[in-house]
Design an enzyme around this catalytic site. Sequence first.
Site, short mmCIF file in Angstrom:
data_model
loop_
_atom_site.label_atom_id
_atom_site.label_comp_id
_atom_site.label_asym_id
_atom_site.label_seq_id
_atom_site.Cartn_x
_atom_site.Cartn_y
_atom_site.Cartn_z
N ASP A 159 -31.70 25.04 -6.04
CA ASP A 159 -32.43 25.15 -7.31
C ASP A 159 -33.56 23.71 -7.32
O ASP A 159 -33.65 23.35 -8.31
CB ASP A 159 -32.01 25.31 -8.53
CG ASP A 159 -31.03 26.79 -8.55
OD1 ASP A 159 -30.97 27.39 -7.61
OD2 ASP A 159 -30.78 27.01 -9.74
N LYS A 210 -31.14 34.26 -7.52
CA LYS A 210 -30.33 34.56 -8.76
C LYS A 210 -30.78 34.63 -10.04
O LYS A 210 -32.05 33.90 -10.33
CB LYS A 210 -29.08 33.63 -8.62
CG LYS A 210 -29.67 32.03 -8.74
CD LYS A 210 -28.36 31.20 -8.35
CE LYS A 210 -28.80 29.63 -8.55
NZ LYS A 210 -29.27 29.28 -9.74
N CYS A 240 -26.20 24.40 -12.43
CA CYS A 240 -26.17 25.14 -11.00
C CYS A 240 -25.30 24.67 -10.04
O CYS A 240 -24.78 25.36 -9.12
CB CYS A 240 -27.52 25.68 -10.72
SG CYS A 240 -28.16 26.57 -12.01
#
Length: 352
Positions: free
Chosen positions: A109, A230, A275
């Site tokens: 990310d 995701k 994350c």
Amino acid sequence: MSRVADADCFFGGREELLSPDDSMNACFTAFDKDRDNRLSVVEFGGLCRALFRNDAGKPYLLEARKLAEMFSVFDKNEDGYIDREEFKMCWSKWIKTVVRPVSAFVIVDVQNDFISGSLAVCNCSAQHKGEEVVPVINEALDTIKFDVVAYSMDWHPNNHLSFVTNVAKYPMHPSSKVKAADAKLYDKVVYDGDPVKEQILWPPHCIQDSWGAELHPDLKIVDNALWIKKGYDPEIDSYSAFFDNAKISDTGLSRQLRQRGVTDVFVCGIATDVCVGATAIHSLEEGFRTIIMDDACRGVSAEDIETLKQDIMRNSGVIVATSQVKSMVQGRDRRPELGYKLALMLRDARPC
């Protein structure tokens, strides 16, 4: 290698070590000091001291309890020794992986919204600068030959339940201490449903096909990488690159890594305590030896980052600096924590 080979030097030459069966027999003989055709716990300890060393050849300390646990994995008949037949599994399933791991670099990310957009980590309590991970990651991609590289991306629809702007659209569970009418940014609510979902409320971020969802423009993109999107289900959040937060659905990452024979997962990105941490925890749960590259991560809360690191290490994961990764990928820096993790996985996978 002859019977009189120096056992302490046995694992120095990786190419020589992992050739045919005569190398396996030579390894066994090198550590069978009393020549009784079996390895005692003491002799197995000598093997481990030679095996688990840094790239300068200095042995790592290994706890006696963990040494005994690893020994028991390979002493299948529980007679207190590892014979040549038992050593076959030790060699093929354990030593070979320790010395010649298959690595995946999972970059989590590194997206505009987490760096300078709506959920930039610089505005969170740790006040980290997300853009600082980019040159570190790029340097790793340029200098380390990972077997697999994967990029994960948050990829939310506009109506995602994690957005504070959507809190009134989803029914609250009676156990939620914060009600929809009172909910504010970063509050924790509990949504009704099956399963019931505990959710931190974030600003809208990483909306599909938006600038905020794009990877940082300076991040190096390599050919043949895996791409994991995701968080596209509006009714459940997905921090990890492996599963959604309830582990109801998976992204396919675990399957793709297994298909490529991956043993070791190196994780970095944003945010360490959200994350990145969820990805590392799921990586451990999926049976991968897991390493967090600390200087290639930035997070939200200093306290939560430290908690995450302790959780990872408690579960035989490792926290390292990126400068240490190349020798680990090459199998020259061999951490006992990762060897212990692998032995436990072999134990748990072994039929009764």
